[in-house]
Design a protein around this motif. Structure first.
Motif, PDB file in Angstrom:
ATOM      1  N   TRP A 101       0.809  -1.219   0.000  1.00 37.45           N
ATOM      2  CA  TRP A 101       0.000   0.000   0.000  1.00 37.45           C
ATOM      3  C   TRP A 101       0.844   1.271   0.000  1.00 37.45           C
ATOM      4  CZ3 TRP A 101       0.931   3.208   4.041  1.00 37.45           C
ATOM      5  CH2 TRP A 101       1.396   2.648   5.243  1.00 37.45           C
ATOM      6  N   ALA A 102       2.120   1.145   0.414  1.00 38.56           N
ATOM      7  CA  ALA A 102       2.975   2.329   0.518  1.00 38.56           C
ATOM      8  C   ALA A 102       3.926   2.500  -0.664  1.00 38.56           C
ATOM      9  CB  ALA A 102       3.796   2.261   1.807  1.00 38.56           C
ATOM     10  N   ARG A 103       4.007   1.513  -1.548  1.00 36.29           N
ATOM     11  CA  ARG A 103       4.963   1.566  -2.651  1.00 36.29           C
ATOM     12  C   ARG A 103       4.484   2.521  -3.752  1.00 36.29           C
ATOM     13  NH1 ARG A 103       8.114  -3.320  -3.001  1.00 36.29           N
ATOM     14  NH2 ARG A 103       9.127  -2.379  -4.824  1.00 36.29           N
ATOM     15  N   PRO A 104       5.398   3.005  -4.592  1.00 39.68           N
ATOM     16  CA  PRO A 104       5.019   3.896  -5.695  1.00 39.68           C
ATOM     17  C   PRO A 104       4.139   3.200  -6.727  1.00 39.68           C
ATOM     18  CG  PRO A 104       7.391   3.980  -5.265  1.00 39.68           C
ATOM     19  CD  PRO A 104       6.859   2.838  -4.469  1.00 39.68           C
ATOM     20  N   ALA A 105       3.440   3.989  -7.511  1.00 39.39           N
ATOM     21  CA  ALA A 105       2.522   3.433  -8.514  1.00 39.39           C
ATOM     22  C   ALA A 105       3.258   2.626  -9.574  1.00 39.39           C
ATOM     23  CB  ALA A 105       1.736   4.563  -9.164  1.00 39.39           C
ATOM     24  N   ASP A 106       4.500   2.999  -9.900  1.00 37.68           N
ATOM     25  CA  ASP A 106       5.258   2.295 -10.938  1.00 37.68           C
ATOM     26  C   ASP A 106       6.209   1.259 -10.348  1.00 37.68           C
ATOM     27  OD1 ASP A 106       6.977   4.054  -9.718  1.00 37.68           O
ATOM     28  OD2 ASP A 106       7.929   4.735 -11.573  1.00 37.68           O
ATOM     29  N   THR A 107       5.817   0.657  -9.237  1.00 38.90           N
ATOM     30  CA  THR A 107       6.680  -0.262  -8.499  1.00 38.90           C
ATOM     31  C   THR A 107       7.078  -1.485  -9.320  1.00 38.90           C
ATOM     32  OG1 THR A 107       6.050   0.320  -6.238  1.00 38.90           O
ATOM     33  CG2 THR A 107       6.583  -1.972  -6.630  1.00 38.90           C
ATOM     34  N   ASP A 108       8.319  -1.911  -9.142  1.00 40.29           N
ATOM     35  CA  ASP A 108       8.800  -3.212  -9.611  1.00 40.29           C
ATOM     36  C   ASP A 108       8.531  -4.210  -8.489  1.00 40.29           C
ATOM     37  OD1 ASP A 108      10.167  -5.486 -10.301  1.00 40.29           O
ATOM     38  OD2 ASP A 108      12.084  -4.509 -10.689  1.00 40.29           O
ATOM     39  N   TRP A 109       7.466  -4.976  -8.638  1.00 42.87           N
ATOM     40  CA  TRP A 109       7.040  -5.857  -7.551  1.00 42.87           C
ATOM     41  C   TRP A 109       7.945  -7.076  -7.363  1.00 42.87           C
ATOM     42  CZ3 TRP A 109       4.046  -3.511  -4.397  1.00 42.87           C
ATOM     43  CH2 TRP A 109       3.098  -2.596  -4.849  1.00 42.87           C
ATOM     44  N   SER A 110       8.935  -7.243  -8.229  1.00 44.19           N
ATOM     45  CA  SER A 110       9.817  -8.405  -8.097  1.00 44.19           C
ATOM     46  C   SER A 110      10.859  -8.231  -7.001  1.00 44.19           C
ATOM     47  CB  SER A 110      10.527  -8.673  -9.428  1.00 44.19           C
ATOM     48  OG  SER A 110      11.468  -7.644  -9.735  1.00 44.19           O
ATOM     49  N   VAL A 111      11.006  -6.997  -6.499  1.00 43.49           N
ATOM     50  CA  VAL A 111      12.012  -6.738  -5.469  1.00 43.49           C
ATOM     51  C   VAL A 111      11.425  -5.835  -4.388  1.00 43.49           C
ATOM     52  CG1 VAL A 111      14.005  -7.011  -6.993  1.00 43.49           C
ATOM     53  CG2 VAL A 111      12.911  -4.773  -6.784  1.00 43.49           C
ATOM     54  N   PRO A 112      11.965  -5.878  -3.179  1.00 41.06           N
ATOM     55  CA  PRO A 112      11.540  -4.929  -2.149  1.00 41.06           C
ATOM     56  C   PRO A 112      11.942  -3.517  -2.527  1.00 41.06           C
ATOM     57  CG  PRO A 112      12.791  -6.760  -1.203  1.00 41.06           C
ATOM     58  CD  PRO A 112      12.985  -6.822  -2.684  1.00 41.06           C
ATOM     59  N   TRP A 142      16.801   1.394   6.992  1.00 45.89           N
ATOM     60  CA  TRP A 142      16.909   0.628   5.742  1.00 45.89           C
ATOM     61  C   TRP A 142      18.176  -0.217   5.730  1.00 45.89           C
ATOM     62  CZ3 TRP A 142      12.272   0.874   3.688  1.00 45.89           C
ATOM     63  CH2 TRP A 142      12.017   0.186   2.488  1.00 45.89           C
ATOM     64  N   ASN A 143      18.437  -0.844   4.590  1.00 43.43           N
ATOM     65  CA  ASN A 143      19.500  -1.835   4.471  1.00 43.43           C
ATOM     66  C   ASN A 143      20.032  -1.830   3.043  1.00 43.43           C
ATOM     67  OD1 ASN A 143      20.863  -4.521   5.333  1.00 43.43           O
ATOM     68  ND2 ASN A 143      19.731  -5.112   3.489  1.00 43.43           N
ATOM     69  N   GLU A 144      21.329  -1.585   2.898  1.00 47.87           N
ATOM     70  CA  GLU A 144      22.024  -1.713   1.611  1.00 47.87           C
ATOM     71  C   GLU A 144      21.289  -0.984   0.488  1.00 47.87           C
ATOM     72  OE1 GLU A 144      22.884  -5.890   1.101  1.00 47.87           O
ATOM     73  OE2 GLU A 144      24.352  -5.859   2.733  1.00 47.87           O
ATOM     74  N   GLN A 145      20.973   0.261   0.747  1.00 47.92           N
ATOM     75  CA  GLN A 145      20.197   1.071  -0.186  1.00 47.92           C
ATOM     76  C   GLN A 145      20.965   1.463  -1.442  1.00 47.92           C
ATOM     77  OE1 GLN A 145      20.766   1.825   3.036  1.00 47.92           O
ATOM     78  NE2 GLN A 145      21.807   3.791   3.198  1.00 47.92           N
ATOM     79  N   ASN A 146      22.234   1.092  -1.513  1.00 46.62           N
ATOM     80  CA  ASN A 146      23.023   1.334  -2.730  1.00 46.62           C
ATOM     81  C   ASN A 146      22.978   0.156  -3.699  1.00 46.62           C
ATOM     82  OD1 ASN A 146      24.619  -0.106  -0.743  1.00 46.62           O
ATOM     83  ND2 ASN A 146      26.416   0.225  -2.022  1.00 46.62           N
ATOM     84  N   TRP A 151      16.432  -1.461  -3.175  1.00 45.77           N
ATOM     85  CA  TRP A 151      15.865  -0.122  -3.310  1.00 45.77           C
ATOM     86  C   TRP A 151      14.962  -0.021  -4.542  1.00 45.77           C
ATOM     87  CZ3 TRP A 151      15.574   3.430   0.339  1.00 45.77           C
ATOM     88  CH2 TRP A 151      15.185   4.744   0.008  1.00 45.77           C
ATOM     89  N   GLY A 152      14.128  -1.038  -4.740  1.00 43.38           N
ATOM     90  CA  GLY A 152      13.029  -0.891  -5.676  1.00 43.38           C
ATOM     91  C   GLY A 152      13.270  -1.241  -7.116  1.00 43.38           C
ATOM     92  N   GLY A 153      14.483  -1.696  -7.484  1.00 44.75           N
ATOM     93  CA  GLY A 153      14.700  -2.125  -8.853  1.00 44.75           C
ATOM     94  C   GLY A 153      15.817  -1.382  -9.557  1.00 44.75           C
ATOM     95  N   GLN A 154      16.158  -1.871 -10.736  1.00 47.87           N
ATOM     96  CA  GLN A 154      17.251  -1.290 -11.501  1.00 47.87           C
ATOM     97  C   GLN A 154      16.898   0.119 -11.977  1.00 47.87           C
ATOM     98  OE1 GLN A 154      19.060  -3.784 -14.482  1.00 47.87           O
ATOM     99  NE2 GLN A 154      18.602  -5.668 -13.359  1.00 47.87           N
ATOM    100  N   GLY A 155      17.899   0.995 -11.897  1.00 45.19           N
ATOM    101  CA  GLY A 155      17.728   2.366 -12.340  1.00 45.19           C
ATOM    102  C   GLY A 155      17.033   3.274 -11.350  1.00 45.19           C
ATOM    103  N   ARG A 156      16.723   2.786 -10.157  1.00 47.94           N
ATOM    104  CA  ARG A 156      15.978   3.596  -9.186  1.00 47.94           C
ATOM    105  C   ARG A 156      16.834   4.085  -8.014  1.00 47.94           C
ATOM    106  NH1 ARG A 156      10.115   2.499  -9.508  1.00 47.94           N
ATOM    107  NH2 ARG A 156       9.769   1.178 -11.315  1.00 47.94           N
ATOM    108  N   ASN A 158      18.904   6.178  -5.600  1.00 50.93           N
ATOM    109  CA  ASN A 158      18.875   7.630  -5.461  1.00 50.93           C
ATOM    110  C   ASN A 158      19.220   7.997  -4.020  1.00 50.93           C
ATOM    111  OD1 ASN A 158      17.833  10.364  -5.011  1.00 50.93           O
ATOM    112  ND2 ASN A 158      16.924  10.172  -7.048  1.00 50.93           N
ATOM    113  N   ALA A 159      20.427   8.505  -3.821  1.00 51.09           N
ATOM    114  CA  ALA A 159      20.864   8.847  -2.471  1.00 51.09           C
ATOM    115  C   ALA A 159      20.045   9.984  -1.878  1.00 51.09           C
ATOM    116  CB  ALA A 159      22.344   9.212  -2.477  1.00 51.09           C
ATOM    117  N   GLY A 160      19.619  10.918  -2.692  1.00 49.24           N
ATOM    118  CA  GLY A 160      18.792  12.005  -2.189  1.00 49.24           C
ATOM    119  C   GLY A 160      17.469  11.515  -1.646  1.00 49.24           C
ATOM    120  N   GLN A 161      16.839  10.585  -2.356  1.00 49.76           N
ATOM    121  CA  GLN A 161      15.591  10.012  -1.866  1.00 49.76           C
ATOM    122  C   GLN A 161      15.823   9.230  -0.578  1.00 49.76           C
ATOM    123  OE1 GLN A 161      13.888   7.710  -5.038  1.00 49.76           O
ATOM    124  NE2 GLN A 161      13.307   9.512  -6.244  1.00 49.76           N
ATOM    125  N   TYR A 162      16.966   8.534  -0.512  1.00 54.86           N
ATOM    126  CA  TYR A 162      17.252   7.831   0.740  1.00 54.86           C
ATOM    127  C   TYR A 162      17.378   8.812   1.902  1.00 54.86           C
ATOM    128  CZ  TYR A 162      19.424   5.653   4.627  1.00 54.86           C
ATOM    129  OH  TYR A 162      19.669   5.254   5.915  1.00 54.86           O
TER     130      TYR A 162
END
Length: 369
Positions: A101-112, A142-146, A151-156, A158-162
């Motif tokens: 319910w909290a994920r973005p609308a364009d979420t890659d559901w294959s990964v957290p 969080w954990n290993e956000q790099n 962090w939600g999939g390839q190409g996403r 973003n240290a600023g968002q973190y």
């Protein structure tokens, strides 16, 4: 005895290497403990080894089915906190994985991945802090956000968002429990810096600081890995005789020293670095992707862990160190797909490996309050 001018004292106190040593209460002794498998027995083994910190991962997606504190399932969290209290163990909660319910609308559901709105995460961690003030000593945000699949999939990536997430969580936790420590999410050494699947951890740390992370954490989280290298080794030194997993700083425990250099660049070197995960794997045959574990005997795993604590104690800015892991082996996949058993201090039948006994017998000076 002459008194130094007040302005000079202030300036000296602001220098990372000259500031009050109370900023450096010393190394702490911890283990990552599986809360889903005989948690109380795990804590009893932790205490028997003379350790007093436990890192527990709290998967947000499993604990809150809808917005609002009334929709938090407190049973699991309360049990973890109450059990740790029974054993007099200090808790580090690592809070990860946004619910659907909290994920973005364009979420890659294959990964957290992270939430669309950082305030949703902040409300969750703030609710934990309000419910258990003084009982959860630290929160890792969080954990290993790099890494892309954290962090939600390839190409996403973003240290600023973190840092937006870190900022919101810091404010919520401090409002509910001012004495709780807030630790930035432990970065993983990747050796890759393409910005698509991973950022090099040192580069990402610099980007976090550029985005203002300094003001929103009490310590910096790190996941330094040893691979098949001794704790004191570096790219110019190979004491193990193996040929692979060499040359790049990502393969060495001492990567954390470079973190401190970045922190000093931003006048933040007075803070500690917490090893929220670290360890060596030993297995034969090793699972795919963890071939370095073939090179480490169980005795080397034990020796390297003890040496790591000794080395860290000589670096005054290292705080609690959480060995990965105590008791994930009994519930690990049969093929040990994620090397949980290879890194574990226990075997699948809960019997101790040499590393457990080595840590139990290790000298553990207590330098912190």
């Amino acid at each position: 005895m002459r008194r130094l001018p007040l302005l000079l004292l202030v300036l000296i106190g602001s220098l990372p290497f000259l500031s009050c040593r109370s900023h450096y209460p010393g190394v702490g002794y911890g283990m990552c403990v599986n809360p889903n498998d005989n948690f109380g027995y795990g804590l009893s083994l932790l205490k028997q080894a003379g350790f007093d910190w436990a890192k527990v991962q709290i998967r947000w997606e499993e604990r809150q089915g809808a917005p609002g504190a009334e929709n938090i399932d407190w049973g699991f969290i309360d049990n973890v906190v109450n059990t740790a209290q029974q054993y007099n163990v200090k808790l580090l909660f690592s809070v990860v994985t946004a619910p659907r319910w909290a994920r973005p609308a364009d979420t890659d559901w294959s990964v957290p991945g992270p939430p669309a709105n950082p305030q949703d995460y902040a409300a969750f961690v703030g609710a934990i802090a309000a419910r258990h003030p003084g009982k959860v000593k630290a929160y890792e945000i969080w954990n290993e956000q790099n890494l892309w699949y954290e962090w939600g999939g390839q190409g996403r990536l973003n240290a600023g968002q973190y840092v937006d997430l870190l900022r919101a969580a810091y404010a919520a936790i401090k409002a509910a429990d001012p004495d709780a420590m807030v630790i930035s999410g432990g970065l993983t050494p990747t050796g890759i810096d393409d910005g698509q699947i991973a950022y090099d951890d040192l580069h990402y740390l610099q980007m976090m600081y550029d985005a203002g992370a300094k003001d929103y954490c009490d310590a910096v989280g790190a996941h330094p890995g040893g691979y098949n290298n001794a704790p004191g080794d570096d790219p110019s030194t190979n004491t193990t005789g193996t040929a692979n997993f060499k040359g790049h700083w990502s393969f060495y425990l001492r990567r954390f020293e470079q973190y401190h250099e970045v922190m000093n660049q931003f006048w933040d070197g007075y803070k500690q670095i917490w090893f929220t995960e670290f360890g060596w794997a030993s297995a034969w045959p090793a699972p795919a992707g963890y071939e370095f574990a073939n090179d480490n005997s169980e005795q080397e795993q034990a020796d390297f862990l003890v040496q790591a604590y000794s080395l860290a104690r000589s670096r005054y800015y290292v705080g609690p160190m959480m060995v990965w892991n105590l008791n994930y082996a009994p519930a690990a996949e049969p093929a040990d797909t994620y090397a949980k058993a290879a890194f574990s201090l226990l075997r699948r039948d809960w019997s101790p490996r040499p590393a457990y006994w080595a840590l139990a017998n290790m000298f553990k000076p207590r330098q912190y309050p």
